[in-house]
Structures are given as C-alpha cells and as structure tokens.
Design a protein around this motif. Structure first.
Motif, PDB file in Angstrom:
ATOM      1  N   PHE A   1     -20.200 -13.094  -9.464  1.00 36.40           N
ATOM      2  CA  PHE A   1     -19.584 -12.720  -8.186  1.00 36.40           C
ATOM      3  C   PHE A   1     -18.952 -13.936  -7.521  1.00 36.40           C
ATOM      4  CE2 PHE A   1     -22.565  -8.887  -7.356  1.00 36.40           C
ATOM      5  CZ  PHE A   1     -21.826  -8.144  -8.247  1.00 36.40           C
TER       6      PHE A   1
ATOM      7  N   GLN B   1     -12.442 -16.839   0.060  1.00 32.33           N
ATOM      8  CA  GLN B   1     -11.747 -16.236   1.208  1.00 32.33           C
ATOM      9  C   GLN B   1     -12.615 -16.296   2.462  1.00 32.33           C
ATOM     10  OE1 GLN B   1      -8.714 -15.327   1.247  1.00 32.33           O
ATOM     11  NE2 GLN B   1      -8.088 -14.619  -0.779  1.00 32.33           N
TER      12      GLN B   1
ATOM     13  N   PHE C   1      -0.453  -8.179   6.898  1.00 26.56           N
ATOM     14  CA  PHE C   1      -0.841  -7.120   5.966  1.00 26.56           C
ATOM     15  C   PHE C   1      -1.672  -6.035   6.648  1.00 26.56           C
ATOM     16  CE2 PHE C   1      -3.516  -5.247   2.676  1.00 26.56           C
ATOM     17  CZ  PHE C   1      -2.616  -5.042   1.642  1.00 26.56           C
ATOM     18  N   ASN C   2      -2.668  -6.441   7.381  1.00 28.35           N
ATOM     19  CA  ASN C   2      -3.587  -5.445   7.947  1.00 28.35           C
ATOM     20  C   ASN C   2      -3.071  -4.838   9.247  1.00 28.35           C
ATOM     21  OD1 ASN C   2      -4.126  -8.190   8.703  1.00 28.35           O
ATOM     22  ND2 ASN C   2      -5.743  -7.377  10.013  1.00 28.35           N
TER      23      ASN C   2
ATOM     24  N   VAL D   1      -5.689 -15.871   4.796  1.00 29.93           N
ATOM     25  CA  VAL D   1      -6.490 -15.251   5.843  1.00 29.93           C
ATOM     26  C   VAL D   1      -6.553 -16.204   7.029  1.00 29.93           C
ATOM     27  CG1 VAL D   1      -7.921 -13.847   4.329  1.00 29.93           C
ATOM     28  CG2 VAL D   1      -8.647 -16.142   4.896  1.00 29.93           C
TER      29      VAL D   1
ATOM     30  N   ILE E   1     -11.650 -12.883   8.312  1.00 28.86           N
ATOM     31  CA  ILE E   1     -11.681 -12.093   7.085  1.00 28.86           C
ATOM     32  C   ILE E   1     -10.580 -11.032   7.072  1.00 28.86           C
ATOM     33  CG2 ILE E   1     -13.035 -10.418   5.751  1.00 28.86           C
ATOM     34  CD1 ILE E   1     -14.129 -13.128   5.364  1.00 28.86           C
TER      35      ILE E   1
ATOM     36  N   PHE F   1      -4.947 -10.895   7.636  1.00 23.93           N
ATOM     37  CA  PHE F   1      -4.376 -11.390   6.397  1.00 23.93           C
ATOM     38  C   PHE F   1      -2.869 -11.542   6.570  1.00 23.93           C
ATOM     39  CE2 PHE F   1      -3.503 -10.305   1.693  1.00 23.93           C
ATOM     40  CZ  PHE F   1      -3.373 -11.646   1.403  1.00 23.93           C
TER      41      PHE F   1
ATOM     42  N   GLU G   1       7.311  -3.222  13.583  1.00 19.44           N
ATOM     43  CA  GLU G   1       6.459  -2.295  12.860  1.00 19.44           C
ATOM     44  C   GLU G   1       7.033  -1.992  11.476  1.00 19.44           C
ATOM     45  OE1 GLU G   1       5.694   1.743  14.429  1.00 19.44           O
ATOM     46  OE2 GLU G   1       4.169   0.703  15.609  1.00 19.44           O
ATOM     47  N   THR G   2       6.176  -2.023  10.480  1.00 21.73           N
ATOM     48  CA  THR G   2       6.634  -1.637   9.152  1.00 21.73           C
ATOM     49  C   THR G   2       5.627  -0.677   8.541  1.00 21.73           C
ATOM     50  OG1 THR G   2       7.299  -2.449   6.984  1.00 21.73           O
ATOM     51  CG2 THR G   2       5.594  -3.689   8.091  1.00 21.73           C
ATOM     52  N   PHE G   3       5.787  -0.380   7.248  1.00 15.43           N
ATOM     53  CA  PHE G   3       4.875   0.546   6.612  1.00 15.43           C
ATOM     54  C   PHE G   3       3.655  -0.204   6.089  1.00 15.43           C
ATOM     55  CE2 PHE G   3       6.322   5.062   6.058  1.00 15.43           C
ATOM     56  CZ  PHE G   3       7.076   5.043   7.205  1.00 15.43           C
ATOM     57  N   ASN G   4       2.866   0.501   5.321  1.00 20.43           N
ATOM     58  CA  ASN G   4       1.511   0.049   5.024  1.00 20.43           C
ATOM     59  C   ASN G   4       1.446  -1.139   4.055  1.00 20.43           C
ATOM     60  OD1 ASN G   4      -1.154   0.379   5.612  1.00 20.43           O
ATOM     61  ND2 ASN G   4      -1.458   2.177   4.324  1.00 20.43           N
TER      62      ASN G   4
ATOM     63  N   TRP H   1     -11.949 -16.094 -11.913  1.00 23.57           N
ATOM     64  CA  TRP H   1     -12.892 -15.198 -11.240  1.00 23.57           C
ATOM     65  C   TRP H   1     -13.943 -14.721 -12.247  1.00 23.57           C
ATOM     66  CZ3 TRP H   1     -15.187 -13.472  -7.171  1.00 23.57           C
ATOM     67  CH2 TRP H   1     -15.919 -12.280  -7.257  1.00 23.57           C
TER      68      TRP H   1
ATOM     69  N   CYS I   1      -8.104 -15.404 -15.752  1.00 19.12           N
ATOM     70  CA  CYS I   1      -7.522 -14.780 -14.558  1.00 19.12           C
ATOM     71  C   CYS I   1      -6.354 -15.582 -13.972  1.00 19.12           C
ATOM     72  CB  CYS I   1      -8.588 -14.559 -13.496  1.00 19.12           C
ATOM     73  SG  CYS I   1     -10.043 -13.716 -14.094  1.00 19.12           S
TER      74      CYS I   1
ATOM     75  N   ASN J   1       0.237  -4.156   9.632  1.00 21.99           N
ATOM     76  CA  ASN J   1       1.469  -3.440   9.268  1.00 21.99           C
ATOM     77  C   ASN J   1       2.653  -3.841  10.146  1.00 21.99           C
ATOM     78  OD1 ASN J   1       0.051  -2.098   7.296  1.00 21.99           O
ATOM     79  ND2 ASN J   1      -0.468  -0.390   8.628  1.00 21.99           N
TER      80      ASN J   1
ATOM     81  N   LEU K   1       0.816  -1.219   0.000  1.00 21.82           N
ATOM     82  CA  LEU K   1       0.000   0.000   0.000  1.00 21.82           C
ATOM     83  C   LEU K   1       0.850   1.269   0.000  1.00 21.82           C
ATOM     84  CD1 LEU K   1      -2.855  -1.023   2.439  1.00 21.82           C
ATOM     85  CD2 LEU K   1      -2.768  -1.196  -0.032  1.00 21.82           C
TER      86      LEU K   1
END
Lengths: 377, 669
Positions: free
Chosen positions: A185, A241, A340-341, A287, A319, A322, A363-366, A180, A162, A343, A43
């Motif tokens: 959906f 997922q 991931f979520n 997840v 959910i 991640f 701690e890391t970035f986004n 996909w 995909c 950080n 991100l």
C-alpha cells in the motif's frame, strides 16, 4: 371509451415516451475566437475549450473514451490518451471543428499514460500496468511492431514499475517509474528509465530514492520536465499525496546522473504543468495548491507553509483540493488552473505586491484536467 | 384546491362515520402488520399501507429464473445490474437507489454486511424461495438503517405446513451449467407438533461466453467466469401450544461458492478467484394471544466470509479475506384491541445488533489479523395500525393509519484508526390507506416519512491503496420520502396499480476521484428522485381451449436529478438510473398444468457520466419458458433467455452473455 380502452391508451402513451432519445450535453466552438485553449473533463469524458480573452468556456466540444489522461497536439491533429480504454483517439482540428478521424487501439491490460513525441513521427507511450513503453506511428496511426492480425503490441520497451510521465532529450527518452506497490500500500523505490530512441534499448536505470528510503514512502516520480538547452531533466516527485515530501530531482542528461535535489515540499505534479520562460518559472499542479520554482536557480516562489511546503496559491484542503492542470497565458500574464474537484477553471494573476489574486472561476463539466494546450490557428 | 377539499372531505366523512358505526360483524379480526418476520403469512398489498409487490413460488416457476435477481427485476421500480454470466454479481436497486441502499432480508433477517457493497442476489437459488416481498420506498422507521430505497425480503421454503412434501429439480443450460436442488419437509410427532424442512442445492457453470467488444468491432471470449457452489438449510419447528399460539423455530443455513472473477473487459483477471461462505443460525420464539398480547423474540448469528485472490494482478498479487460477523436479537410485544369503531394494533420493540468486520484489505498490513471494526446498534421502535371502519349499505369503507417511529443509537469503532463515531437517528413514517371496497377493488394508499443510510465500513475506513481511500468524516445519507398510489380492479380480470413517489436525498455518498486520481467517497449534496410505477395485471379464462391467460405489464418512470448547487451538472440525471423501464409477461396456462410464458424487459438508456455526456443504449430482452407436465408431480421445462441475442451491458467493462437455452426437470410432491 370504456375503462379498458382508457387504460390501454395510457400504457401506449407511457410506452411512447419511453422511446425518446436521450439528451446528450454536447457543445460547439463558436467562430472568431482568436485564441483557444483545450483541456479535458476526465470524469465526463469530454473535451472543452477556453476562450482566455473573454474568460468563457465552451464545454463538451468532443467526446473522449474512458479515463482520458493526456493531450498531444501535432500539426492539425490532437491525440488523446485514454487510460481505461487502452486507446489513443485522433481528432482533427479544422475550421473551428474538432472531429475524430482515427483511433489506435493499443491492446488490453496496458493503462497508457501519455504520448511522448520524439518530434518526428514516433510517439512513446508509458504503460502503467505493464511497466513498458509502447510505440506508435503518429502519421500512419498504427502501433509499431503490432501483430498484424490482433493489432495488439508484441514488442514494447521494458521500463520500470508503473511508469507515468516522460520526456525526450537529445535522442534519449526519460521515463519516470512511480513503483506503486499494492502489496505494501505504498511506493517502492522510484526510478527513471533512460532509453536510447535510436535503438529503443534501455541504456540506464537511475534510482531516485537513495539510502534514506523508508518502506512504502518512495519518491513517487511522476513527470519529467525537459530542459534540453540546459542539458537537464527535472523529475517531479510527488511523494505521498497530502504529505510534505515533494521534491524535484535534477538529472544531468549528459552524464545521466543526479545533479541536484530541490526539496519543495507538498505533493507536486507536472502532468498538467506550465512554464513561463520569461522569468524561468515552472508552475506545478497537485493537491493543496500551486507551487512554483525557478528552473535556473532552483529558488522556490511563494510562501513556505509550515509542514506543508512552498505554495504560490494555497487551497483549503490538503487531500480533496486537487489542482489538475495549469496553463500560463503570456498575453494576460495569468494562470489558468483546472480545479478537478470543484469543476471549475480558475484564473489567477500576480499582483504588484507579489501575491496572486483570483480573477475569475469558470464553471466546466466534471473533472477538468490538464495538460492544457493551445490550439493552432 | 377542489381535489384537496374533496380528499379532506372524504377523510372527515370516513372517520366520523367510523366513530358512529353500528355493526362490527364485517370487521377483520386482525390488522396486518407491516413489520416483516420470518415465515409469517405473506403481506397483502390490499391490506398494508406499504407499496409492496409479492412474487410467489408459482410465479417464480413460470419464469424459470436462475437466481433471485432475475425474479425481482420484473417488479416495477426495481432495476438490477449484472456483472456478467451465471455466477457473477447481480445487484438490485429500488427507485433509483444504490445497491447498498436496499435492505435485503432472508426470512426477515438482514443480510447486508457492515462492510457494504450491496447484497449479491446471484447466489440465492430460486427453487429454495417460497416468496419474495419487495417494498418500494425508504422506511427506516420500520426497518432502521439501510431501508433507504426499499426492502427485499426473501422467504425461503419451510416445512411448517406439516404435510410431507418432497421436491427435486435438475437444470442444464448453456455454458455447461448445471443446477440441482432437493428438499424434504414434514410434520412429526403424534399431533405433528414438530416439523422440519431440509433443503440442499448446488450449481456448476463453466461460464465461458463470447461477446462483442465495446467498440463492436470484434468478438471476444470472456474467460474465467466459471464457478460452483451450493447450500444446505435445515429448519425445525416445535408447536409448544397448538395452532401456532406458542412456537419455537430453529433455522440454519450454509451456502458457499467458488468462482472465477473475469474482471474488467480491458483489464481482465484471468486467474482471479472469489470464495464466499454464508452461514446463518437463528432461534425464533413466538407466544401469541397471551395476557400481554403477543410476544415475538428472535436471536440470530451470521458469518459471511469472502476470500478474493488474484495471483497475477498487474501490480502485485492480491489475497484478501473479509469476515463479516453479526449477532442480532429482537423482541416485539404486540397487542390488538377491538373497539366499536376501530381495530387497533400497537407494537413496541427493541433490537440489538453487533456487526464485526475482520478484513485483511481494509486494515493496515501491520495490524492484519488484529483489526477490530465493530458497530453496535440499539434500537427502540413503536408501530401502530389503526383500522377505522364503517358499514354503510353493503360496502365496507375502511381507513388504515399506520404511524411508526424508531430510534437508533449506533456506535462505530475502528481501533486501527482510533475512531469512534456515534450516530443517533430518529425516523418516522406515517402510512395511510383508504379501502373503498370490501373486496379491495378500489383503494388508495400512501406513505410519508424519513429514511437514512449509514456509511459502510468500506466508505469510512478503506485504507489508501493508491487508487481508493475511505473517508471517516462522512455523514449518513438522509432522505425524505412521500408516495401515494391506488389499486383498481374495475373488472374481475383486470387489476391496475399506479404509484407516484418522490424522494429528496441529502448528503448522498458518492465515490469520486480526487488528488492523484485516488477515489474517495464524499457527501455530494442533494438529489431528487421522483417517478411513477404502474402495473396492469390480467387473468382471463379461455375455457374454449381449456386454458387461462395470465398477463402483466408494468412501466416505471424514474427521474433522478442531481441537486447539488453551484455545479454545471445540477439538474442532470444520476448515472446508471434508467428513466424508463417496462416489463411484459404473458403466460398461457393449460388446465392440465402445462404453461407457456413469454416475457420481455425493456430498459431505457442510462447515463454513464454525471454531466450526461455519454449513455448506454436502451435494450429489450425477450425470454420464453415452456413447461410441460408429464406426470402429476413431474414437470419438464425448456427456457430461452435473451432470444433476440441482444448485446448489452449493465455496467461498463462488464459484458453479459447473449442468447441462452436451458432445460429443467422438476418433481414436486
């Protein structure tokens, strides 16, 4: 100084401060770190370095383009696949510096996923949106069969719908097609396209979903783990997922048929996965937590959570938690995991009682993501 | 401490003097209400506690704006984002808010949809606008849900002045763009107790333009940006009792457009189309100065339809329709009482609104056409305006206190997901103003209060599309706001406005990618937005050359910081919020009606990533407009936009055009 002059001075001051340069958070790699792991912050669109010995992170040592998705290390070069920019960035790693030295623009509308190296100079790139495989020259940094004027690709190998991950085993490229469908959906029947890399022709399409396929709930094969010595390709099927339908489909690469299916449950992924060959363990991201299995016996490790699947490390939320990358460090016998979520990079280690324990979180970035690779000395 | 004591002393002095004031001859007869209602007298920044900017139709004419977004972009504290050429979306942000956090009203009626996504200001023709009122700062106690960053009220032209008025204009500009509008209005009947206004407008553009690619290596043609559209509005008024004492109004408006949607630069959609249809009808009744005070009642219905199709979408064809419907009614009873020392205006009211969404995209396919997603809002509010005054020597000192409270009870139902959500929100606001001069030459004012914004239906119920998914567990966004400012007119030709504000946001909703790259909204935590809005205006008579010079310069500072604890980017600037913005405008008006306007807009750098690792460059856009009055009622206008042909973007992957030239002919009688 009258009021008018005073007002003018104030406005000139404001104008002056508005012209200041933005501060950009950029880091550097200190000298003397014996081992360095590289991952990307999806991100914040940067590369970061882990010092696994001292549990330290050096953030934002280089900048990627939009939606980085994969790292390939080859000689002193690092190739970053940027899915939204439709580009490959080429960095050179030298003297503790990561410097961009090249860029390959693949053309619009492709959504490149990763680079699969053939061990030589060719890199195969599954393109999610167009459903085909682009080929680049990793030495010359050019697109093979590109239009000389527009530089856009005019000849790509058709795959399935995909495509995401893939591997090359014995001159055959195996590409996982997630199929996909925007219309329903959900996922249609997943498949693996098998391509002969000598001729760049499709030799077979192997359907992962069988007769039990339910509309919209396809297997969602995302990655392929190569085991050339065993003449096997392990197809990691994520399923839906957050649901408990993950499985590993094992392909016999001699006959190109499905040999075995491992119903591990959960929603596993391997784009940023890891292998410990000493105990034949594959570590899967995804997840909810970290899953693992023995690639020889097909046994699962950890605990079977009712209705959730097998996990060696279970997250809190099925959910939103991640785990997006993992690296097995032989020296410390521990796992470095991208959250991931959250950080953070989490380090866990197996204890004597067989359970895993959290050692630290850095701690890391986004949006930290793997694959995590080890930089060459 | 000294300053604090001085301020408290001033307040006590003013209030105590007010209590013992002797004369009331200079007392204003009416205290202005902050509550916006359609087509009433425009708000006066010098007589309301809100930080408000009014843009009149004359100002709009002088800038040759092509849409409402270009007009509001000139206001301090306001930032607009363009997604491309003439017909593409233009969204507005106030004080660092998102587009969804700005309440947009047309003639006092809310047009934000329950589905969300902000209000696209590109579809509102400037020639139909009487004025725009921009209130900066959250104020849910007055406006309810959505008035989080601020409010934009667009008041359309009506024929309530009873005189015959005719207007027509035609504009031609780059990209083969044509704009046409015409209106007629008049009083009718023996004593002109009836009046009407009929307005019609339309546009066409082929939208095709060249731009530099994101790596600036090549020039690329932007295709599928064409579009056409138009609107018609009819307003009828009936003075049941003369002098607007009892009046009934019927307003109706239909506008629609069909345009190509070019998509992202790297993933262009060459055949995607979007059709919009907006319909609104309302009845407004007012009975002033009756035995209770004044009663105002309105009822409105609106229907917003959006149809998006892309037969060549990469994965599967897309064909979705969103129907947003709303029924709303308000009743307000106001009473003004004059005392020896005070003029007091109290209002109480009740509002009801039912929003209903039927969308083929937001529901599961198997229930398509049967979806019921509704939101029932019941609100009760009180607002007071207390105008305390004193007469001392020859100056009138006055203090206005404007407390507001509002209670909103909202029920959201999504039958597809079998979800019911109840939200009860209490909001409050306290506005104050001290006017040191009867001509409003020196005044200070401010507000303190709360604001909230409920999650939109897209936030809550967007189904799992493989790329994005809603989150029914989202909490409302809440904010605590405080601002204080002053307006100083030290000379007759200069006016200076200075405002400081601070907004603390909790439970900010942000879409972030999660498992498998699926984007989901979540309440990320806290953010702090603080800043400064300044504006200098001048008007100088240059009689030597038979002209007067009108100038304005404004500067906005916005410091928006992520305050989410325990993350590496705590304290970093929020994305797409420019820290610095300036607008400058100089207009030379000849006594005969000719004018030359030169304006510039500077937008500072904007971070692209939450970690502030990347940013968009700053840019300065220069525009010019020359207006020549050929006859008494006929103007010919030539304008140039982005004269320096600067390549810039407001949003990644959405390039905007460079230099544009246009002409316009306007007849007004």
């Amino acid at each position: 100084m009258n009021k008018f002059h005073f007002t003018c001075v104030i406005f000139c001051f404001l104008l002056f401060i508005s012209c200041e340069n933005p501060h950009v958070y950029k880091g550097s790699i200190p000298e003397g770190i014996p081992k360095k792991l590289l991952f990307f912050n999806g991100l914040d669109e940067t590369l970061s370095i882990i010092d696994p010995e001292n549990y330290k992170i050096y953030n934002n040592v280089a900048t990627t383009e939009q939606a980085p998705n994969h790292i390939l290390s080859r000689k002193d070069r690092i190739f970053i696949t940027n899915s939204l920019s439709n580009s490959i960035q080429v960095f050179t790693y030298k003297n503790d510096n990561i410097t961009q030295t090249g860029r390959i623009y693949l053309g619009k509308d492709l959504n490149p996923w990763m680079i699969i190296s053939d061990g030589g100079s060719r890199g195969y790139i599954p393109c999610f949106v167009t459903g085909d495989i682009a080929i680049i020259d990793l030495d010359k940094l050019t697109v093979i069969d590109a239009d000389p004027q527009t530089k856009e690709i005019i000849d790509r190998i058709p795959a399935g719908e995909c495509p995401e991950g893939g591997s090359i085993i014995n001159s055959k490229l195996y590409v996982a097609n997630t199929a996909w469908s925007q219309d329903i959906f959900g996922f249609k029947k997943g498949s693996v396209t098998i391509i002969n890399t000598s001729t760049n022709k499709v030799v077979k399409t192997l359907w992962i979903d069988d007769l039990s396929y339910i509309a919209g709930k396809g297997a969602n094969p995302q990655s392929i783990i190569p085991f050339p010595d065993k003449k096997e390709a392990h197809v990691v099927c994520t399923g839906i997922q957050g649901e408990n339908d993950g499985k590993i489909v094992i392909i016999d690469t001699d006959k190109d048929i499905i040999k075995q299916v491992l119903y591990i449950g959960g929603s596993p992924g391997w784009a940023g996965g890891a292998i410990n060959h000493s105990n034949k363990t594959v570590y899967l991201t995804g997840v909810s937590g970290i899953q693992a299995y023995n690639y020889d016996t097909g046994d699962f490790f950890g605990k079977n959570y009712s209705g959730l699947g097998w996990y060696i490390w279970k997250g809190e939320n099925s959910i939103m938690d991640f785990y997006s990358g993992i690296y097995y460090d032989r020296i410390s016998d521990s796992l470095f995991i991208c959250r991931f979520n959250k950080n953070t990079i989490m380090v866990i280690k197996k204890m004597e009682n067989g359970k895993y324990k959290e050692i630290t979180q850095m701690e890391t970035f986004n949006g930290p993501q793997g694959n995590i690779i080890e930089l060459p000395d | 401490m000294k300053l604090k004591n001085t301020i408290i002393g001033c307040l006590i002095l003013i209030i105590s003097n007010s209590l013992y004031g002797e004369e009331e001859s200079s007392i204003p007869e009416e205290v202005e209400q902050i509550v916006i209602t359609a087509n009433k007298e425009p708000m006066n920044p010098g007589n309301t506690t809100a930080q408000v900017t009014i843009i009149t139709s004359d100002q709009i004419d002088s800038m040759a704006a092509r849409n409402a977004a270009e007009i509001v972009a000139t206001v301090p504290g306001v930032n607009t984002a363009s997604y491309g050429a003439r017909g593409q979306s233009k969204l507005v942000s106030i004080r660092g808010s998102s587009a969804d956090q700005v309440l947009v009203l047309v003639n006092g009626k809310k047009i934000n949809t329950v589905q969300g996504g902000g209000v696209d200001l590109s579809l509102i023709n400037p020639d139909t606008i009487e004025r725009i009122e921009i209130i900066r700062g959250g104020m849910s106690a007055v406006y309810g849900d959505g008035a989080f960053g601020g409010v934009v009220n667009i008041v359309l032209k009506e024929g309530s002045n009873k005189k015959l008025n005719l207007a027509a204009s035609y504009s031609f500009s780059y990209f083969n763009s044509h704009d046409v509008s015409a209106s007629i209005g008049s009083g009718l009947g023996e004593e002109e107790i009836f009046d009407f206004n009929l307005a019609i407008n339309g546009f066409y553009t082929n939208g095709k333009y060249d731009y530099y690619s994101s790596d600036y290596n090549e020039i690329i043609s932007r295709e599928n940006s064409d579009g056409f559209g138009g609107g018609i509005s009819l307003d009828l008024g009936w003075d049941l009792i003369p002098d607007d004492k009892m009046r009934l109004e019927l307003n109706s408006q239909i506008r629609g457009s069909k345009k190509g949607v070019p998509g992202m630069e790297q993933f262009a959609s060459k055949n995607a189309e979007m059709e919009d249809l907006f319909t609104i009808g309302s009845i407004n009744y007012s009975w002033m100065e009756n035995m209770l005070g004044s009663i105002e009642f309105d009822f409105s219905f609106q229907h917003q339809l959006r149809h998006y199709s892309d037969p060549d979408w990469y994965l599967d064809p897309v064909d979705d329709t969103h129907k947003n419907n709303a029924v709303a009614s308000n009743i307000k009873i106001s009473r003004s009482d004059r005392f020896k020392f005070m003029l007091m205006n109290n209002s109480i009211g009740y509002s009801f609104r039912y929003d209903y969404l039927d969308s083929t995209a937001i529901v599961l396919k198997e229930t398509e056409g049967e979806s019921t997603m509704g939101k029932y809002s019941n609100s009760a509010f009180y607002r007071g305006d207390f105008h305390l005054f004193q007469k001392k020597t020859e100056d009138l000192y006055s203090l206005i206190l404007s407390p507001s409270i509002r209670y909103d009870s909202v029920l959201t139902i999504c039958q597809v997901e079998n979800i019911e959500r109840y939200e009860n929100k209490f909001s409050w606001n306290a506005g104050w103003m001290i006017n040191f001069d009867p001509k409003q030459k020196y005044l200070v004012k401010g507000n303190i209060g709360t604001a909230y914004h409920l999650p939109t239906f897209d936030d809550l119920f967007w189904p799992d599309t493989g790329f994005a998914m809603g989150n029914p567990d989202l909490k409302p966004e809440n904010a605590f706001n405080i601002d204080a400012g002053m307006i100083i007119k030290p000379f007759t030709f200069i006016s200076l406005e200075l405002v400081y504000y601070r907004q603390l946001v909790e439970d900010l909703i942000q879409w972030t990618p999660g498992a498998g790259g699926i984007w989901r909204p979540k309440n990320i935590g806290n953010a702090l937005l603080t800043g400064l809005e300044t504006e200098l205006k001048t008007l100088v008579d240059l009689s030597g050359i038979s002209c007067f010079l009108e100038g304005s310069f404004n500067y906005s500072l916005l410091i928006s910081r992520n305050r989410e604890s325990g993350i590496a980017h705590n304290g970093m600037q929020l994305i797409y919020r420019p820290e610095h913005q300036c607008n400058v405008s100089i207009t030379l008006n000849h006594y005969n009606g000719h004018s030359l306007n030169i304006s510039g807009a500077y937008t500072g750098f904007r971070y692209l990533t939450e970690g502030n690792t990347k940013y968009l460059d700053d840019h300065f856009i220069l525009n010019a407009t020359l207006s020549v009055k050929l006859f008494e009622a006929f103007d010919f206008i030539v304008y140039g936009k982005n004269l320096l042909n600067i390549s810039y973007i407001d949003r990644r992957q959405y390039p905007v055009p460079g230099f544009e030239l246009g002409t316009k002919a306007r007849y007004t009688f």
